[in-house]
Write a protein that holds these residues in place. Structure first.
Motif, PDB file in Angstrom:
ATOM      1  N   UNK A   1       0.841  -1.272   0.075  1.00  0.00           N
ATOM      2  CA  UNK A   1       0.074  -0.027  -0.021  1.00  0.00           C
ATOM      3  C   UNK A   1       0.817   1.103  -0.155  1.00  0.00           C
ATOM      4  N   UNK A   2       1.784   1.403   0.839  1.00  0.00           N
ATOM      5  CA  UNK A   2       2.781   2.536   1.055  1.00  0.00           C
ATOM      6  C   UNK A   2       3.579   2.772  -0.278  1.00  0.00           C
ATOM      7  N   UNK A   3       3.736   1.572  -1.119  1.00  0.00           N
ATOM      8  CA  UNK A   3       4.408   1.919  -2.157  1.00  0.00           C
ATOM      9  C   UNK A   3       3.753   2.130  -3.412  1.00  0.00           C
ATOM     10  N   UNK A   4       2.492   1.502  -3.303  1.00  0.00           N
ATOM     11  CA  UNK A   4       1.624   1.678  -4.694  1.00  0.00           C
ATOM     12  C   UNK A   4       0.736   3.017  -4.655  1.00  0.00           C
ATOM     13  N   UNK A   5       0.397   3.450  -3.295  1.00  0.00           N
ATOM     14  CA  UNK A   5      -0.222   4.687  -3.441  1.00  0.00           C
ATOM     15  C   UNK A   5       0.508   5.881  -3.924  1.00  0.00           C
TER      16      UNK A   5
ATOM     17  N   UNK B   1      -0.414   7.170   7.316  1.00  0.00           N
ATOM     18  CA  UNK B   1      -1.449   6.459   7.737  1.00  0.00           C
ATOM     19  C   UNK B   1      -0.758   4.937   7.613  1.00  0.00           C
ATOM     20  N   UNK B   2      -0.356   4.614   6.580  1.00  0.00           N
ATOM     21  CA  UNK B   2       0.321   3.236   6.300  1.00  0.00           C
ATOM     22  C   UNK B   2       1.094   2.935   7.228  1.00  0.00           C
TER      23      UNK B   2
ATOM     24  N   UNK C   1      14.417   4.902   8.714  1.00  0.00           N
ATOM     25  CA  UNK C   1      14.761   5.521   7.806  1.00  0.00           C
ATOM     26  C   UNK C   1      13.242   5.913   7.098  1.00  0.00           C
ATOM     27  N   UNK C   2      12.351   4.908   6.898  1.00  0.00           N
ATOM     28  CA  UNK C   2      11.247   5.070   6.033  1.00  0.00           C
ATOM     29  C   UNK C   2      10.405   6.278   6.972  1.00  0.00           C
ATOM     30  N   UNK C   3      10.164   5.920   8.312  1.00  0.00           N
ATOM     31  CA  UNK C   3       9.209   6.700   9.244  1.00  0.00           C
ATOM     32  C   UNK C   3       9.887   8.175   8.938  1.00  0.00           C
ATOM     33  N   UNK C   4      10.927   8.321   9.466  1.00  0.00           N
ATOM     34  CA  UNK C   4      11.700   9.685   9.235  1.00  0.00           C
ATOM     35  C   UNK C   4      11.253  10.338   8.135  1.00  0.00           C
ATOM     36  N   UNK C   5      11.463   9.618   6.787  1.00  0.00           N
ATOM     37  CA  UNK C   5      11.092  10.221   5.694  1.00  0.00           C
ATOM     38  C   UNK C   5       9.808  10.634   5.437  1.00  0.00           C
ATOM     39  N   UNK C   6       8.888   9.699   5.916  1.00  0.00           N
ATOM     40  CA  UNK C   6       7.532   9.681   5.882  1.00  0.00           C
ATOM     41  C   UNK C   6       7.048  11.036   6.657  1.00  0.00           C
ATOM     42  N   UNK C   7       7.252  11.316   7.734  1.00  0.00           N
ATOM     43  CA  UNK C   7       7.188  12.595   8.464  1.00  0.00           C
ATOM     44  C   UNK C   7       7.696  13.761   7.687  1.00  0.00           C
ATOM     45  N   UNK C   8       8.985  13.587   7.225  1.00  0.00           N
ATOM     46  CA  UNK C   8       9.490  14.756   6.370  1.00  0.00           C
ATOM     47  C   UNK C   8       8.773  14.973   5.272  1.00  0.00           C
TER      48      UNK C   8
ATOM     49  N   UNK D   1       7.480   6.805  -3.464  1.00  0.00           N
ATOM     50  CA  UNK D   1       7.456   5.504  -3.802  1.00  0.00           C
ATOM     51  C   UNK D   1       8.545   4.695  -3.754  1.00  0.00           C
ATOM     52  N   UNK D   2       9.720   5.387  -4.534  1.00  0.00           N
ATOM     53  CA  UNK D   2      11.031   4.674  -4.744  1.00  0.00           C
ATOM     54  C   UNK D   2      11.824   4.996  -3.366  1.00  0.00           C
ATOM     55  N   UNK D   3      11.730   5.698  -2.550  1.00  0.00           N
ATOM     56  CA  UNK D   3      12.489   5.545  -1.056  1.00  0.00           C
ATOM     57  C   UNK D   3      11.925   4.509  -0.529  1.00  0.00           C
ATOM     58  N   UNK D   4      10.462   4.559  -0.555  1.00  0.00           N
ATOM     59  CA  UNK D   4       9.935   3.554   0.528  1.00  0.00           C
ATOM     60  C   UNK D   4      10.202   2.067  -0.002  1.00  0.00           C
TER      61      UNK D   4
END
Lengths: 476, 215
Positions: free
Chosen positions: A4-8, A38-39, A65-72, A104-107
């Motif tokens: 989900x977090x990649x495809x959205x 959310x994901x 790393x993913x959570x940091x980038x999600x917030x950023x 998407x690519x970073x995730x």
């Protein structure tokens, strides 16, 4: 949820290219980043097993790393609403689409458990961002985009060769014959050591270029100087962190194969070199966005030093990934506002930012204090942990150099930042239409508060996550 | 069969040296296209019973289509639109580049002799050819001024990596190989767009014009 977090963001990115209306298109960024957060939250509360035959899995290191980038990214997406409204003269189709594909690519990089998939996703982050550096459509941004594209592509091509070397090291009769991280780590000593060593050199050069470690950083000052502030935030606080994660993956395999000491020495050397170079170029820097680029070189150096030290310092490194991501967000978004309000990023023209921009100006100063490791902000504690690690592992010379470079950088960067923020703005060039608004000053303010909160009180769950991530590398 | 494979490897290396000495862009693009075609041929020639034939057909077909047809076509279009023919004044002259390239070939053979493969040897020329081609690509990128030639250098580098990848085809998933090829195509595409902009902005493709940013 992993898919989900990649495809959205991927689907939204594709639809951004088809979206007809320039004014409403940035809303897609907001939708994409909100769904991404959310994901990720759901992945925190309900951890998931690997998907796609084990190719994708969110382990502790990836989670940091993913959570940091999600917030950023969420902060940048909110900022983009205000920023792109000011730039309504520009077509933002490529910009919005590219940013979402980047997410998407970073995730994917964060979740990849296969070194080939990791490589493909890292390459996509380069291709998605190069056109965005050219957002301002002038000669300088074109030069920056070309350098970024060419230097990163070369680095990544060498990383592919390194990946192949690593695959070959496990191709012996009883080798794993696989590029899955788990298989390679389990095979450990059965890997052919000369090839692992050669692979590490190529992979460090390749992903080190993406991280911007000296002397492979030549693209960084240009790209950060010319890119819009929010892209700078995502480059310095997002993509480079993922390149660091890629180096962590490589180190996991290299250590399992028994070449850890060699690899850590190389990382320590490059890390200290990066900090030294940043210290030299930071002093007397006359362009405050380029100054931030050298700050990014410095922080990637700190991360490399921490990996090189091993032991407790690695926990500090993952803490620092979070701090670096958030505080770079503050710096670049505030710098973007200042740039916009003055129409210039040269320190001989910009002064009195605190007066002209009552939120962004002081934020730029506070962000500077945070990134240079002043208490009580988060980076102080993570840098302290790394320093502690240096002393704990019996490396007093490294600890002394580490402190020396931090001090020199503090002085060099402080001179530039104070010059920009203090004084009267009379006579400075201007752009009267631009003021601090909630959309442009709010996101860096919230990130700043988060950096402060992380310094005052670090939840034990986060500390546990950093230690778990570090255990992946140190194996203890 | 063996003789054909030897010949293909030798031709790949000869094309490396040709590229280092070539000043005409059209000829250089043709050489890169021919090298791409040779690589897909090699992928087929090296297929032994151990490999799944279908997989190799996909890889060879994809490589042929992208490296030998699509990218050269894009490059030809680019030089036609921008009306450029020659690489003028390279940073490193043609003769020195060829000498450096020759040294690279020798070193590649020495290196691959010093580092024996952990797996059964597929072909004695494979590793040296790959390394020599990677070296040629790096040389081209750093020693030439025109953006088009730099992109050609990048393609040659990728060709070298592809040759090395032939050792591993039996355990690289098709998905990853397809990703690598598509990334290459996308990279050249994006580079092409940027080149087009450079040409419009500076009315030339000399990357020397790109030197206003420095400390």
């Amino acid at each position: 949820m992993i898919l989900f977090v990649i495809l959205v963001p991927l689907v939204l990115g594709a639809s951004a290219f088809a979206w007809p209306d320039n004014r409403t298109r940035p809303v897609l960024l907001l939708v994409g980043s909100a769904l991404h957060v959310v994901g990720i939250v759901s992945l925190w509360t309900h951890p998931e097993a690997p998907v796609m035959n084990g190719y994708l899995f969110l382990d502790a290191a990836g989670k940091v790393v993913v959570s940091t980038s999600s917030v950023l990214f969420l902060a940048s997406a909110i900022y983009a609403q205000g920023y792109l409204r000011h730039r309504s003269d520009r077509d933002n189709r490529v910009f919005v689409g590219g940013l979402l594909i980047l997410l998407a690519a970073m995730t994917t990089v964060g979740m990849a458990q296969h070194l080939g998939v990791l490589w493909v996703a890292i390459e996509i982050t380069t291709l998605a961002t190069a056109p965005l550096i050219y957002f301002n459509h002038n000669a300088q941004s074109l030069e920056a985009a070309w350098k970024y594209l060419l230097v990163s592509s070369l680095g990544i091509a060498l990383a592919l060769l390194g990946t192949f070397f690593l695959a070959l090291s496990g191709a012996g009769p009883d080798g794993p014959r696989s590029l899955m991280l788990d298989d390679l780590i389990r095979a450990g000593p059965q890997l052919s050591r000369p090839w692992v060593r050669a692979a590490f050199v190529f992979l460090l050069v390749g992903y080190g270029t993406k991280m911007g470690l000296a002397p492979l950083h030549s693209w960084k000052p240009d790209a950060y100087g010319e890119a819009p502030g929010l892209l700078g935030a995502l480059l310095a606080g997002g993509i480079t962190n993922f390149a660091f994660l890629s180096v962590v993956r490589v180190l996991q395999v290299t250590s399992a194969a028994g070449e850890g000491a060699f690899a850590r020495d190389a990382l320590l050397g490059l890390g200290l070199l990066s900090m030294a170079l940043a210290a030299v170029f930071m002093a007397g820097q006359r362009d405050f966005k380029r100054m931030l680029a050298y700050s990014s070189v410095e922080h990637m150096g700190i991360l490399a030093v921490a990996l090189g030290l091993g032991g407790a310092a690695v926990t500090g490194a993952f803490y620092h990934v979070l701090n670096n991501g958030l505080s770079k967000g503050v710096m670049f978004l505030a710098a973007g506002n200042i740039h916009r309000a003055y129409g210039s990023k040269r320190t001989d023209q910009v002064r009195g930012a605190a007066r002209r921009l009552p939120i962004s100006g002081p934020l730029f100063l506070a962000g500077f204090l945070a990134v240079t490791g002043t208490p009580p902000f988060g980076p102080f504690w993570s840098e302290f942990m790394i320093l502690n690690g240096a002393i704990g592992t019996g490396r007093p010379v490294v600890a002394a150099l580490f402190l020396l470079f931090l001090a020199v950088i503090f002085i060099g960067m402080g001179a530039t930042v104070l010059h920009v923020v203090q004084g009267s703005d009379e006579g400075a060039p201007g752009n009267p239409g631009f003021k601090d608004s909630w959309l442009t000053a709010g996101p860096p303010l919230v990130l700043m508060l988060a950096v402060l909160a992380l310094g005052i009180w670090l939840p034990s769950g986060l500390m546990g996550l950093f230690s778990a991530a570090a255990r992946l590398v140190t194996g203890t | 069969m063996g003789a054909w494979t030897d010949m293909a490897f030798i031709l790949v290396v000869v094309l490396d040296l040709f590229l280092l000495a070539s000043s005409r862009l059209g000829a250089a693009i043709r050489a890169v296209a021919l090298q791409g075609a040779l690589l897909s041929l090699l992928a087929l020639l090296l297929t032994s019973s151990g490999h799944s034939l279908g997989h190799m057909l996909v890889v060879a077909g994809g490589a042929f289509f992208i490296k030998a047809i699509l990218i050269p076509w894009l490059m030809f279009r680019a030089i036609r639109e921008m009306a450029i023919r020659r690489e003028m004044e390279p940073l490193v002259g043609y003769v020195p580049s060829m000498i450096l390239g020759g040294v690279g070939v020798v070193l590649s053979f020495a290196f691959s002799r010093g580092l024996p493969l952990p797996t059964h040897e597929m072909h004695p020329f494979l590793v040296p050819t790959a390394l020599a081609t990677v070296w040629t690509g790096l040389l081209l990128v750093v020693s030439r001024r025109k953006a088009v030639t730099q992109v050609l250098g990048f393609l040659v580098l990728e060709n070298g990596v592809f040759v090395f990848g032939l050792l591993l085809t039996d355990f690289m998933p098709v998905m990853v190989e397809a990703g690598v090829l598509l990334d290459l195509l996308a990279a050249v595409f994006v580079m092409g767009i940027v080149m087009f902009q450079i040409n419009r902005e500076f009315a030339s493709l000399d990357t020397d014009a790109l030197s206003s940013l420095k400390d």
